[in-house]
Scaffold this active site. Structure first.
Site, PDB file in Angstrom:
ATOM      1  N   TRP A 277       0.861  -1.182   0.000  1.00  0.00           N
ATOM      2  CA  TRP A 277       0.000   0.000   0.000  1.00  0.00           C
ATOM      3  C   TRP A 277       0.895   1.228   0.000  1.00  0.00           C
ATOM      4  O   TRP A 277       1.889   1.278   0.711  1.00  0.00           O
ATOM      5  CB  TRP A 277      -0.905   0.050   1.237  1.00  0.00           C
ATOM      6  CG  TRP A 277      -1.618   1.374   1.297  1.00  0.00           C
ATOM      7  CD1 TRP A 277      -2.689   1.760   0.551  1.00  0.00           C
ATOM      8  CD2 TRP A 277      -1.253   2.515   2.092  1.00  0.00           C
ATOM      9  NE1 TRP A 277      -3.023   3.064   0.828  1.00  0.00           N
ATOM     10  CE2 TRP A 277      -2.153   3.543   1.771  1.00  0.00           C
ATOM     11  CE3 TRP A 277      -0.257   2.766   3.024  1.00  0.00           C
ATOM     12  CZ2 TRP A 277      -2.092   4.805   2.352  1.00  0.00           C
ATOM     13  CZ3 TRP A 277      -0.184   4.023   3.614  1.00  0.00           C
ATOM     14  CH2 TRP A 277      -1.103   5.032   3.281  1.00  0.00           C
TER      15      TRP A 277
ATOM     16  N   GLU B 252      -3.210  -3.150  -2.242  1.00  0.00           N
ATOM     17  CA  GLU B 252      -4.300  -2.540  -1.460  1.00  0.00           C
ATOM     18  C   GLU B 252      -4.664  -1.180  -2.058  1.00  0.00           C
ATOM     19  O   GLU B 252      -3.814  -0.312  -2.208  1.00  0.00           O
ATOM     20  CB  GLU B 252      -3.861  -2.354   0.005  1.00  0.00           C
ATOM     21  CG  GLU B 252      -4.930  -1.661   0.863  1.00  0.00           C
ATOM     22  CD  GLU B 252      -4.488  -1.393   2.310  1.00  0.00           C
ATOM     23  OE1 GLU B 252      -3.283  -1.527   2.598  1.00  0.00           O
ATOM     24  OE2 GLU B 252      -5.353  -1.038   3.130  1.00  0.00           O
TER      25      GLU B 252
ATOM     26  N   LYS C 126      -7.122   2.441  -2.366  1.00  0.00           N
ATOM     27  CA  LYS C 126      -7.699   3.436  -1.466  1.00  0.00           C
ATOM     28  C   LYS C 126      -8.445   4.463  -2.295  1.00  0.00           C
ATOM     29  O   LYS C 126      -8.152   4.638  -3.481  1.00  0.00           O
ATOM     30  CB  LYS C 126      -6.587   4.103  -0.660  1.00  0.00           C
ATOM     31  CG  LYS C 126      -7.092   4.894   0.540  1.00  0.00           C
ATOM     32  CD  LYS C 126      -5.992   5.167   1.543  1.00  0.00           C
ATOM     33  CE  LYS C 126      -6.529   6.020   2.685  1.00  0.00           C
ATOM     34  NZ  LYS C 126      -5.547   6.200   3.750  1.00  0.00           N
TER      35      LYS C 126
ATOM     36  N   ASP D 255      -9.493  -3.032   2.002  1.00  0.00           N
ATOM     37  CA  ASP D 255      -9.579  -2.425   3.340  1.00  0.00           C
ATOM     38  C   ASP D 255     -10.936  -1.744   3.382  1.00  0.00           C
ATOM     39  O   ASP D 255     -11.214  -0.862   2.560  1.00  0.00           O
ATOM     40  CB  ASP D 255      -8.417  -1.434   3.493  1.00  0.00           C
ATOM     41  CG  ASP D 255      -8.418  -0.700   4.826  1.00  0.00           C
ATOM     42  OD1 ASP D 255      -9.494  -0.235   5.250  1.00  0.00           O
ATOM     43  OD2 ASP D 255      -7.337  -0.564   5.425  1.00  0.00           O
TER      44      ASP D 255
ATOM     45  N   HIS E 293     -11.649   2.015   2.874  1.00  0.00           N
ATOM     46  CA  HIS E 293     -11.114   2.664   1.677  1.00  0.00           C
ATOM     47  C   HIS E 293     -12.087   2.788   0.514  1.00  0.00           C
ATOM     48  O   HIS E 293     -11.689   2.787  -0.644  1.00  0.00           O
ATOM     49  CB  HIS E 293      -9.877   1.894   1.194  1.00  0.00           C
ATOM     50  CG  HIS E 293      -8.699   2.032   2.104  1.00  0.00           C
ATOM     51  ND1 HIS E 293      -7.460   1.541   1.800  1.00  0.00           N
ATOM     52  CD2 HIS E 293      -8.582   2.621   3.322  1.00  0.00           C
ATOM     53  CE1 HIS E 293      -6.620   1.807   2.792  1.00  0.00           C
ATOM     54  NE2 HIS E 293      -7.283   2.455   3.723  1.00  0.00           N
TER      55      HIS E 293
ATOM     56  N   HIS F 250      -8.216  -6.013   5.035  1.00  0.00           N
ATOM     57  CA  HIS F 250      -7.899  -5.227   6.210  1.00  0.00           C
ATOM     58  C   HIS F 250      -9.238  -4.890   6.835  1.00  0.00           C
ATOM     59  O   HIS F 250     -10.030  -4.160   6.232  1.00  0.00           O
ATOM     60  CB  HIS F 250      -7.182  -3.927   5.843  1.00  0.00           C
ATOM     61  CG  HIS F 250      -5.700  -4.067   5.743  1.00  0.00           C
ATOM     62  ND1 HIS F 250      -4.872  -3.014   5.452  1.00  0.00           N
ATOM     63  CD2 HIS F 250      -4.905  -5.152   5.933  1.00  0.00           C
ATOM     64  CE1 HIS F 250      -3.617  -3.448   5.461  1.00  0.00           C
ATOM     65  NE2 HIS F 250      -3.606  -4.734   5.736  1.00  0.00           N
TER      66      HIS F 250
ATOM     67  N   ASP G  32     -11.590   9.406   8.402  1.00  0.00           N
ATOM     68  CA  ASP G  32     -10.619   8.449   8.919  1.00  0.00           C
ATOM     69  C   ASP G  32     -11.031   7.027   8.585  1.00  0.00           C
ATOM     70  O   ASP G  32     -12.176   6.628   8.778  1.00  0.00           O
ATOM     71  CB  ASP G  32     -10.503   8.586  10.438  1.00  0.00           C
ATOM     72  CG  ASP G  32      -9.500   7.598  10.985  1.00  0.00           C
ATOM     73  OD1 ASP G  32      -8.400   7.499  10.420  1.00  0.00           O
ATOM     74  OD2 ASP G  32      -9.825   6.888  11.949  1.00  0.00           O
TER      75      ASP G  32
ATOM     76  N   ASP H  93      -9.533   4.333   9.899  1.00  0.00           N
ATOM     77  CA  ASP H  93      -8.833   3.415  10.805  1.00  0.00           C
ATOM     78  C   ASP H  93      -9.296   3.434  12.256  1.00  0.00           C
ATOM     79  O   ASP H  93      -8.476   3.359  13.160  1.00  0.00           O
ATOM     80  CB  ASP H  93      -7.325   3.722  10.754  1.00  0.00           C
ATOM     81  CG  ASP H  93      -6.784   3.685   9.333  1.00  0.00           C
ATOM     82  OD1 ASP H  93      -6.644   2.591   8.793  1.00  0.00           O
ATOM     83  OD2 ASP H  93      -6.542   4.769   8.766  1.00  0.00           O
TER      84      ASP H  93
ATOM     85  N   ASP I  42      -6.596  -3.595  10.823  1.00  0.00           N
ATOM     86  CA  ASP I  42      -5.866  -2.374  10.496  1.00  0.00           C
ATOM     87  C   ASP I  42      -6.585  -1.165  11.088  1.00  0.00           C
ATOM     88  O   ASP I  42      -7.503  -0.635  10.484  1.00  0.00           O
ATOM     89  CB  ASP I  42      -5.744  -2.230   8.965  1.00  0.00           C
ATOM     90  CG  ASP I  42      -4.920  -1.005   8.582  1.00  0.00           C
ATOM     91  OD1 ASP I  42      -4.241  -0.447   9.448  1.00  0.00           O
ATOM     92  OD2 ASP I  42      -4.964  -0.613   7.402  1.00  0.00           O
TER      93      ASP I  42
END
Ligand code: RNT
Ligand code: ZN
Length: 418
Positions: A182, A223, A225, A257, A260, A284, A292, A294, A324
């Site tokens: 990533w 990965e 995003k 993820d 994302h 993830h 955000d 995460d 993650d």
């Protein structure tokens, strides 16, 4: 209600709770080392994170040395049920006199991870790996897609070194190593050239993956995003880029993820689409909140739906699951444990669904029954089964583990003096 009673309730709808517990105990979940130190790592003097990611908060006691981080990971392992695998970033290299001292990221070698291998061996864990394309002066800010050939080469060399390290981790630990690529490459504002960076990105990925490795031992991933902080307008490794790239190579898989994507898109719906084509994919698991991507994983609807999909696709051996998230505003170990336990809950919950019965209702077009039964399943005595799972794993039940976090904070974290 006792466990035997809960077991009976599930048995009445055709679900074997003991079998679900046994199955879950074999599923590795990759524990991200970076929750322990706000994604800081040990290989560069403390600087700002880059690449569109950020930790917020300044809770006491963050790990600042490998020994502290290992001690914290042990505390997490003591409080979570299930099979743990470690997930390292390249920036967690350990330099000492024995291995010749610090080197830059393009010169990293397996020996810089020997201490982690020992750590994993002692605990019977496998280890995943991530080259670190952020938080470094050579981010210009692009890395693998940089128009500056010197920059691009530096990062390609880092990627190749990471392939060699991943192969070493897999061989030493006897479990495949998932190596995730990533980068935060992208632009804050509308670019004039969108294809140039994407073509260079492709060339760089190819150069990295052409480094000799055994694709049954090293599962390289791309990965994607959608955007990052300061990288709002354009991301080189977009969803389409990563899907198409993984499709071009037998030795690259897709990593999704769930923080994302656009807010109404869900990864739970994407898993079966990938598995219709590919033997493997990686995840993830995280929680997106506004900008955000995460936040700490919850036992929420989407986490459950992701896990249900993995189970319903009979793909617990095909989907590599990693966590993650990074929260620096609360006790970091409490955050780590909460997210890991929640993922275990979601997996167990998925294994306790009468999936064949539900599928039959769908295939027979009986959507009223499907809706009603699906809702009733939410209030089955799941908590009793999760308690039993913790007991069988020899780990604390819900309601029993937070005092250990408080004690560790007082005895260990508070004494770190920051
Ligand atoms: C960032 C990506 C990436 C990182 C880790 C630290 O948005 O999700 O996976 O979180 O590599
Ligand atoms: Zn991620």
């Amino acid at each position: 209600m006792s466990y035997p009673e809960a077991k009976q309730k599930y048995a009445a709808i055709g679900v074997d709770t003991d079998a679900a517990i046994r199955r879950l105990m074999r599923v590795p979940v990759s524990l991200h080392c970076w929750q322990g130190d706000d994604v800081g790592g040990f290989d560069t003097p403390e600087g700002a994170l880059s690449g569109g990611i950020q930790t917020t908060g300044n809770y006491m006691g963050k790990a600042t040395t490998p020994a502290e981080l290992m001690q914290d990971i042990d505390q997490v392992i003591a409080l979570v049920p299930g099979r743990v695998k470690l997930n390292l970033h390249a920036s967690y290299a350990i330099f000492d006199e024995e291995n010749g001292g610090p080197v830059d990221r393009d010169k990293l070698e397996p020996k810089h991870y020997k201490k982690w291998v020992e750590f994993c061996k002692e605990r019977g864990m496998g280890c995943d790996f991530n080259p670190t394309f952020f938080g470094h002066p050579m981010c210009d800010p692009l890395t693998l897609s940089s128009p500056n050939e010197e920059t691009r080469r530096f990062w390609v060399e880092h990627g190749k070194a990471s392939v060699r390290i991943s192969q070493y981790l897999a061989e030493e630990l006897g479990e495949p190593c998932v190596m995730n690529i990533w980068t935060g490459d992208g632009y804050k504002d509308t670019p004039a050239d969108r294809i140039g960076p994407r073509l260079r990105y492709k060339q760089s990925f190819d150069e990295i993956l052409d480094e000799p490795h055994d694709p049954k031992k090293v599962y390289a991933c791309a990965e994607s995003k959608v955007f990052g902080i300061g990288v709002e307008s354009y991301t080189v490794g977009s969803a389409e880029w990563c899907l198409k790239y993984a499709a071009t190579r037998k030795d690259c898989i897709t990593l999704m993820d769930n923080g994302h994507y656009h807010p109404t898109e869900v990864v739970s719906d994407k898993i079966s689409a990938i598995l219709a084509y590919d033997e493997h994919m990686a995840l993830h698991v995280t929680r997106g909140v506004r900008w955000d991507s995460d936040h700490v994983v919850l036992f929420d609807d989407e986490t459950k739906e992701i896990c249900k999909e993995i189970v319903r696709c009979d793909a617990l051996d095909r989907v590599f699951i990693a966590l993650d998230y990074f929260d620096a505003s609360i006790n970091r170990i409490g955050a780590w444990v909460t997210g890991f336990r929640n993922l275990q809950k979601a997996l167990l919950f998925a294994l306790l669904q009468p999936n064949e019965v539900l599928k039959k209702m769908q295939d027979e077009g009986d959507f009223g029954s499907l809706l009603a039964f699906g809702e009733e399943l939410k209030t089955f005595p799941f908590g009793e089964v999760f308690d039993e799972y913790c007991r069988v794993c020899g780990k604390p039940l819900d309601g029993e583990w937070y005092p250990a976090i408080k004690a560790y904070e007082k005895d260990v974290l508070a004494k770190r003096g920051h």
